[in-house]
Enzyme design. Structure first.
Site: not given
Length: 483
Positions: A77, A152, A176
């Site tokens: 990420k 996210s 997330s």
């Protein structure tokens, strides 16, 4: 059958026997990215040249039989700092940021010899539930390209579901990891707060953020969490506990397991298809010898309100460092120092980030601190106490990961209040600092449904035990989207 249809354990055995090489796996990853990335949009930055170089070096040296992740492709990420590889947090304000150090989890992955394929798309500074607030582009759900992948960590989940990488790392502040894992039909673990070092994670809300693994199976997830866990002198909130061999919990035996099912997690607002899949999953646990009883977490309904005050307050402080002076985007229109700060932040941050900075600053301001921030902290304590009462009598808590399946692209992005409610079932776990996993438990109208299994502090092993037993009795994790 591609390489990424195999488990970590199977691929490791093939690598050790030299029946395949790390180069083969890296090539499969980039071939797949070339084939589907235009549709999915999971990546921001690729690490192609370095990944192939590392793969060739490892092939020449041979694979360590004791190093389970060696030679395996992983996606990271883009809020996890990577040395000499652009790290943007999906924000314009960091569009050109090339770090000079690695996050602790990256040190651990390099020690484990996993191969970084690239940096994955996300909501800007991890603020969002759909991966639509990224400055660079949107990410799409591999199961249905008209749907969001969640957020996210949407890029992290979509890349695994689309088989662009074998597994990935995400971060979870209010759901997330678990929410996109549920939307994309993969396995996502949010560890206990303090289990994994946050050093090198670009902070959103420091008392809530936690890095965790996203994988195709529970077993793979256990191996990856083991590799990144452990105390870190660079993170004072990391806990000095021995790193467990989580794979030892994957016995398939859950006889006598006491499961609590919060009535609040199956109430109004939960789609019928989601509720049906979760209730069927609970029947599977009963057949395996577990006991299932209804429980109550009465303060859960206040989780969203308290979370958005606390998280936004911490964000307003954490994001004050992005000012255009030291690194990142700098406005070219500024003529004074005040204008530099104002214009850089106005032009560099997206609407959702600005919204949360304003909410947080307001909540911390004189005259409102007691009414909002202090009150939210008190509610956080009540939520934590609710969990403590249930865990006094039960081993795990089970319910849906999300109240709905994946929603339409552009369906909620202009309605922030509705978007915030999407994290209703995941937020309380972060507020209490607990571990929780989302595993596929069925489909509703062709879209994956996630089952959330919550454990007490540092009982990831028990969660893996329950999740693996369920996974072995079902085939949902074997289903693939047809891109």
């Amino acid at each position: 059958m591609g390489y990424f249809d195999h488990s970590v354990k199977n691929l490791h055995e093939l690598l050790v026997k030299k029946e395949i090489s790390p180069y083969d796996l890296v090539k499969e990853s980039f071939d797949r990215i070339e084939a589907v990335e235009e549709k999915v949009g999971a990546f921001i930055t690729l690490n192609q040249e370095t990944a192939f170089d590392v793969a060739e070096e490892m092939a020449d040296a041979g694979i360590d039989p004791n190093n389970m992740l060696a030679g395996l492709p992983i996606g990271i990420k883009d809020n996890i700092v990577t040395n000499n590889l652009r790290t943007t947090a999906a924000s314009k304000i960091l569009y050109n940021f090339d770090p000079i150090y690695d996050a602790t989890v990256m040190h651990k992955l390099k020690a484990a010899q996993a191969i970084n394929i690239g940096k994955l798309n996300m909501d800007e500074f991890a603020m969002g539930s759909s991966t639509e607030t990224s400055y660079f582009h949107k990410t799409y759900n591999p199961w249905d390209l008209s749907k969001v992948p969640g957020g996210s960590s949407g890029g992290s989940a979509a890349a695994v579901a689309a088989k662009e990488v074998l597994f990935s790392l995400g971060s979870d502040t209010g759901g997330s990891i678990r929410q996109p894992a549920a939307f994309c039909g993969v396995v996502g673990m949010k560890p206990t707060y303090g289990r994994v070092s946050r050093f090198g994670l670009i902070a959103f809300a420091s008392s809530l953020d936690q890095i965790g693994p996203i994988t195709r199976t529970v077993e793979d997830n256990a191996y990856l969490l083991q590799a990144i866990s452990g105390v870190d002198e660079n993170d004072s909130t990391s806990i000095d506990k021995p790193v467990e061999d989580f794979s030892k919990y994957l016995t398939g035996d859950v006889k006598g397991l006491k499961i609590g099912v919060p009535k609040e997690y199956l109430g109004d607002g939960v789609q019928e298809g989601v509720k049906k899949a979760v209730l069927e999953a609970l029947e599977t646990f009963k057949k395996l010898g577990a006991t299932v009883e209804e429980v109550s977490l009465p303060h859960s309904e206040y989780g969203v309100a308290s979370y958005y005050i606390l998280a936004s307050s911490e964000a307003s402080s954490n994001l004050s460092r992005f000012d255009g002076v030291r690194y990142g985007y700098r406005s070219e229109k500024a003529e004074t120092l005040d204008e530099l700060y104002k214009l850089t932040r106005s032009e560099g941050f997206g609407d959702e980030v600005k919204r949360r900075i304003m909410l947080g600053t307001y909540s911390l301001s004189s005259g409102y601190y007691d009414a909002y921030y202090k009150k939210a902290q008190q509610v956080r304590t009540l939520i934590k106490q609710d969990f403590e009462k249930v865990f006094a009598d039960f081993d795990v808590i089970i319910g849906p990961s999300t109240p709905t399946t994946a929603f339409n692209i552009d369906g909620m992005i202009h309605d922030p209040i509705t978007m915030y409610q999407n994290d209703l079932l995941t937020i309380p776990i972060n507020l209490a600092g607990l571990p929780a996993i989302s595993v596929p438990c069925g489909f509703s109208e062709g879209l994956p449904v996630g089952l959330q299994i919550i454990g007490n502090h540092f009982e990831e092993g028990r969660i893996y035990n329950a999740a693996h037993a369920f996974e072995q009795e079902t085939t949902f994790h074997k289903e693939n989207p047809s891109l």
